[in-house]
Design an enzyme around this catalytic site. Sequence first.
Site, short mmCIF file in Angstrom:
data_model
loop_
_atom_site.label_atom_id
_atom_site.label_comp_id
_atom_site.label_asym_id
_atom_site.label_seq_id
_atom_site.Cartn_x
_atom_site.Cartn_y
_atom_site.Cartn_z
N LEU A 79 0.81 -1.20 0.00
CA LEU A 79 0.00 0.00 0.00
C LEU A 79 0.85 1.26 0.00
O LEU A 79 0.61 2.19 0.75
CB LEU A 79 -0.95 0.02 1.20
CG LEU A 79 -2.16 -0.91 1.10
CD1 LEU A 79 -3.01 -0.79 2.34
CD2 LEU A 79 -2.99 -0.57 -0.13
N CYS A 80 1.90 1.24 -0.79
CA CYS A 80 2.67 2.48 -0.90
C CYS A 80 2.94 2.76 -2.38
O CYS A 80 4.05 3.01 -2.80
CB CYS A 80 3.96 2.43 -0.10
SG CYS A 80 4.86 0.90 -0.25
#
Lengths: 289, 137
Positions: A87-88
């Site tokens: 999730l980056c």
Amino acid sequence: MASLKEVKVKIGAVKKTAQITKAMNMVAAAKLRGAQTKMENFRPYTEKFNAAMGNLSGNMEAGQFPLMEAREVKTVELVVVTSDRGLCGSFNANIIKLTERLTRQYEAAGKKVSLVCVGKKGNSILRKTGKVRKGYTDIMGNFQMFNARAIAQEVAANFLAGGADEVRLVYGKFKSVASQVPAEEVLLPVQPAEQSAGAHAGGADYIYEPTPADIMEVLLPLYLNVMVYHAMLEVGASEHAARMTAMDNATKACKDIIHNLTLLYNKARQAGITNDLMDIVGGAEALRG
Amino acid sequence: MAEKLKLEIVTPKGAVLSDEVDIVTAPGFGGEFGVLANHAPMLSTIKIGTLSYRKGDRQELLMVSGGFCEVSNNKLTFLVESAERGGDIDVDRALKAKERAEKRLAQAQSQAENINRTRAEAALQRALARLKVAKGQ
């Protein structure tokens, strides 16, 4: 057209998602500050270290130390540093892409490639290639020098044993909060540091305690530690910065979707009311008959 | 002694100290050595031990662990893995570390495990240096 209730449920779901991404954005921002301070605190150490290295390697022959020995390259080892969590955005994907490109490049040149993965993300994706020699996971959360030392020692031992003739470090470089780029550096054999003109003035007059060669023996493994630790810190800061941007974008996208869905919802509601009115008017007309 | 020496101690966690001092005594490779102003350029490795420096009539002690130092142009830079002042040292923890290391050392001697032994020895030295600094000796 979706029913009124369906749209309403959907709006609620997207709102909740936006809340989560917003919270993650703020957490990433707070963590970024910590990681960035750590990185900045480490910088003077690296700078002084490199200056001293440059100073020292000026009057050394590279062949003297096994860690500096340049051999014919048959096997290249890539130490890939990624984050433990996803999730980056495309941060980890970019590092992995660079790794894959390098792998193809080396294999096209007839060299073997082995991988050492630091960080869970790279490990789980690159494992499929079957080239991973060693994986380190769950150490990116809190940056400890001894973690970096363990990796550096392992890689150095493998290099000395002839398991690899060249070791490269692949990681995400922290350029700014808005930009992180995948980067690669040569780790082994240790390159004699380039002399900055000022640093070496009078270098020959140095007193070495005990001898330059002995100091070099101590410095070389330390140098590897510093390099690996540096890469880990860079990845740490980059990860949070990348997550911050990604979550900011996600929150914005959520808001867009909510806006569109609300429009849809209102249109459907109006259409419903119009239909109801038509029915009533139609009914009244019929009664008046 | 009018001339001063610039002392800088840098660790991976950041700069610990940056000050103008009169004299520095440090645990070098071949034993303790002292550095005054106008010292010749030098590069030396540093062992675990105590570093002391004097500024005016104030004497300060620090615990340092392995690294190296560089002297040039009246500037003395220490690059060490850790450096702690007496007040920052947790005496209880150091005492426990000492006991643990001693125990491990005793075990390692019987089993002749090389890596564990060097590690325990380093841990013991660190603990002893910490205790020494904490007591202000």
